[in-house]
Every structure is written in structure tokens, then in C-alpha cells.
Design a protein around this motif. Sequence first.
Motif, PDB file in Angstrom:
ATOM      1  N   ARG A   1     102.823 131.773  66.238  1.00  0.00           N
ATOM      2  CA  ARG A   1     102.168 131.266  67.444  1.00  0.00           C
ATOM      3  C   ARG A   1     102.039 129.901  67.313  1.00  0.00           C
ATOM      4  O   ARG A   1     102.311 129.023  68.392  1.00  0.00           O
TER       5      ARG A   1
ATOM      6  N   LYS B   1     105.643 128.235  68.063  1.00  0.00           N
ATOM      7  CA  LYS B   1     106.275 128.485  69.531  1.00  0.00           C
ATOM      8  C   LYS B   1     105.401 127.713  70.583  1.00  0.00           C
ATOM      9  O   LYS B   1     105.807 127.694  71.743  1.00  0.00           O
TER      10      LYS B   1
ATOM     11  N   SER C   1     106.315 128.051  76.852  1.00  0.00           N
ATOM     12  CA  SER C   1     105.101 127.247  76.163  1.00  0.00           C
ATOM     13  C   SER C   1     105.001 125.932  76.078  1.00  0.00           C
ATOM     14  O   SER C   1     103.899 125.146  76.158  1.00  0.00           O
ATOM     15  N   ARG C   2     106.146 125.159  75.910  1.00  0.00           N
ATOM     16  CA  ARG C   2     106.520 123.791  76.087  1.00  0.00           C
ATOM     17  C   ARG C   2     106.835 123.320  77.511  1.00  0.00           C
ATOM     18  O   ARG C   2     107.234 122.007  77.656  1.00  0.00           O
TER      19      ARG C   2
ATOM     20  N   ARG D   1     103.938 125.070  82.502  1.00  0.00           N
ATOM     21  CA  ARG D   1     103.398 125.869  81.807  1.00  0.00           C
ATOM     22  C   ARG D   1     102.352 126.753  82.062  1.00  0.00           C
ATOM     23  O   ARG D   1     101.372 126.402  82.601  1.00  0.00           O
TER      24      ARG D   1
ATOM     25  N   VAL E   1     100.057 131.932  77.865  1.00  0.00           N
ATOM     26  CA  VAL E   1     101.390 132.449  77.571  1.00  0.00           C
ATOM     27  C   VAL E   1     101.158 133.320  76.193  1.00  0.00           C
ATOM     28  O   VAL E   1     100.620 132.867  75.326  1.00  0.00           O
TER      29      VAL E   1
ATOM     30  N   LEU F   1     110.347 131.848  74.956  1.00  0.00           N
ATOM     31  CA  LEU F   1     108.778 131.803  74.954  1.00  0.00           C
ATOM     32  C   LEU F   1     108.442 130.316  74.517  1.00  0.00           C
ATOM     33  O   LEU F   1     107.795 129.621  75.156  1.00  0.00           O
TER      34      LEU F   1
ATOM     35  N   CYS G   1     102.407 129.336  71.766  1.00  0.00           N
ATOM     36  CA  CYS G   1     101.951 130.057  72.902  1.00  0.00           C
ATOM     37  C   CYS G   1     100.682 130.135  72.510  1.00  0.00           C
ATOM     38  O   CYS G   1      99.842 129.829  71.497  1.00  0.00           O
ATOM     39  N   ASP G   2      99.588 130.779  73.400  1.00  0.00           N
ATOM     40  CA  ASP G   2      98.273 131.073  73.133  1.00  0.00           C
ATOM     41  C   ASP G   2      97.951 132.093  72.401  1.00  0.00           C
ATOM     42  O   ASP G   2      97.162 132.133  71.186  1.00  0.00           O
TER      43      ASP G   2
END
Length: 403
Positions: free
Chosen positions: A339, A342, A311-312, A317, A321, A307, A344-345
Motif C-alpha cells: 500500500r 504503490k 496512484s502517483r 490521480r 485508489v 496501480l 494507493c489508499d
Amino acid sequence: MLANRTVTLIVTGGIAAYKALELVRLLRQAGARVIPVMTRAAESFVTPLSLAALAEEEVHRDLFDLTREARMGHIALSRAADLVAVVPASADFLAKMAHGLADDLASTMVLATDTPVLVAPAMNVRMWQHPATRRNLARLREDGVHVVPPEEGAMACGETGEGRLAAPEAVLAAIARLLGPKPLAGRHVIVTSGPTREPIDPVRFIANRSSGRQGAAIARALADLGADVTFVTGPAEVPPPAGVRVVPVETAAEMLAAVEEALPADAAVFAAAVADWRVRQAASSKIKKTPDGAPPTLRMIENPDILAAISRHPDMRPPLVVGFAAETDDVLGNARAKRVRKGCDWIVANDVGGTGIMGGAENEVILVTAEGEERWPRMTKEEVARRLAERIVAALERQEGGG
Ligand code: CTP
């Protein structure tokens, strides 16, 4: 949901025929037009009048009704709909369908139609289990007929077992999946699911309790909305859903490689329960007990965080995510931190502490986004999946609109 859609509903004979009335009501409520067709046998269980009243359409029953043929022939009638649904489908009717027999209006219509066909069988448990019925169903599936399987439970005949008609809501959901809007058409979504297995030696591994149920439900919900889904799955308990591209993997490293390989994507949902660590050097042959009884020491190293890596990702990307967070303490606090950590959205957080959620049929989640949190009531994993899929639709549409 089904506005401007037409369903030809064939009701065949069986005690479950009365449930077709409820289905008509639900279909009408969803905006569909229903053209009712009945077999002779069905008339012993429900009256044409009830069906006509609920559908607000005339009921078609007779192949040789010349007055009607003059208005609309049965061939045209069979093609006037977007879908032909046989609910309930008796063992006899399934047998006729499987062999292409056409000796009444209903069977002639399923043979003449060029639209998708769905059947919801209902019969006594022994008839359901009979090799002939199994054969007929397998053949119908091969022919592309969609089957809404019966449920297990007490039947009108006094026996208990599989064979009871699926709930009208379940039949409606299956119809909606076939005919509903496809807002994710042309979108590629990656979903990871299931546990990973990290080998200790050729016969042993480290894994976890993930059943893969939630991930499979998400992949299915996204595919139902028209998405092109790459489903990267560890060895799960539940089979992967139909209509997705399945990439089976075992270890976290294989899962990461498969996800990278599947990029680019419009969205990615990481529902897999990835093992955080693996044995640094899995033994190439089975580890044996030693005479002194000393247990082996397993040296672990951390697995890649899939993840976080995606995400990065430097250049691919996905625009959206979504991660999951399985927590046992301070669910919200940990999920918020996860969140951000990591990158992510969204995080779908669930409390897996002793509530039978891991591996179970239901889930109780909090959706954590940059804007805040939303606590969803306890619901089935399918319902969580549908809601999440709808949210993904909305988010991608917003992004498209530049918002
Ligand atoms: N995840 C991942 N790769 C890993 C570990 C986790 O992609 N090596 C993803 C999971 O699929 C999930 C999210 O990260 O979407 C969070 O998983 P979780 O196990 O809750 O978090 P961990 O990173 O393992 O954190 P911790 O075990 O410390 O709670």
C-alpha cells in the motif's frame, strides 16, 4: 433498501410458486410494498389467502372483476408499481409475454405496464432447454426484460438439471439492483480486471490463473449503485457485466494506456492480475525448435506498474485508489508494505496460496487502509464486491463532506 418502492409480483403456475411466498416476505422485510397478482394456474399451487396474508394486500386475479375495475383498472394497476416481477415465470407465461398475448389479468398487466419487468423462470429442464423457450427468452431480453436465470439441481418432477427457480434471495438481489438506491450516480469509476497476456511470439504468451471473477463482480456492484464504470479487462474467463463500458486489452502496456485514457475518475479499483514482466522482444514469427534441442532463452523486462503509476499520477490521480494484493506468504505484512510502496489508499489483500481462491467463487480478504486493517470473513466474490462498493460510497461521501 426498498423503502417506498412498490413491486407488482405476478405468480404464475408451477411447483415453484410456493417460493414466491418467501420472496414476498423478503421484499416486505426490505421495505417494499408488494401488489400480488396470480394466474389461474398459480392457484393450484398456492392459495390466494397465503399470498394476501404475507403481502398484507388483496390479491388480484381476475381481469373481468368489475367491482375491482371500478376501484382501480388493470391498466392503472399495472403502472402503480416501480417494477413488475414474474416469479416464478412458467414456460407458458414466457411464451405469452414474448408474443404479446393478453388473455388474463397477469398477461394483460405485463403488456400494459411502462415500468421495468423482471422474470424468474422455473420449469422442467427439457422445457427450459427447448428451442421455443430459448427463442422466447431471447426475444424478451431484446425487449428489455430482466431475466433472473434458473439454477441447476434436483427438481420437484424428479429430474435434475437447469430449470429450478433461483433462490428467493437471488431474486431479491436482482430486484434491489434495479430499484435500490444509486449513491454512485454521476461518479466515474475505473476497474481493471482479469489477467494480462504477454506475447512470446505470435502463438505463445505468458499469462496467469486470474479468472476475472472478482473484477467483474466489483464492476457490477459499482454499476448497480449507479456508477458510470469503465471496465478495462484482460482476456478473462467470465463475461463482463452488463451496464459497464468495456475496454478489452491484452497486455499490461495496453491496460495502462486504456486506464490513462479513461481518466479522470472519482475512484479506480485495480483488480487485474497484471503480468509483472514481459518478453523484451516478442518474436515476430513462431519460434521453432532447433536441431540441437537447445531451448530458447526469453529475456524479460519489467512491465509498467499501473496501480503505482495511477496512484502517483501528476494531475489526474483519482481521489480514491484501491489496489489488490495477491499473496501467498505474510499476507498482511506484504499488503501493508504494498500500500505504501504503490501509493494507493486501500489494498484488498487475499491469500492465494493453495486455497482455490484464484479462479474460485469465494474470497477471503483483508482490507488494509491508512487507518488499519479489517479482516472480512470468507464470502463469495460477489459479496466482497458489494461490501467494497459500499465502502467506496462511504469514502467518496466522506471526501465530499470534506472529512
Ligand atoms: N498491478 C498493476 N500493474 C502491475 C502489477 C500489479 O497495476 N504491473 C496492481 C494489481 O492490479 C494489484 C496490485 O498492483 O492491484 C498488486 O498486484 P500484485 O501482483 O499483488 O503485486 P505486485 O506489484 O506484482 O508485487 P509482487 O508480485 O512482488 O507481490
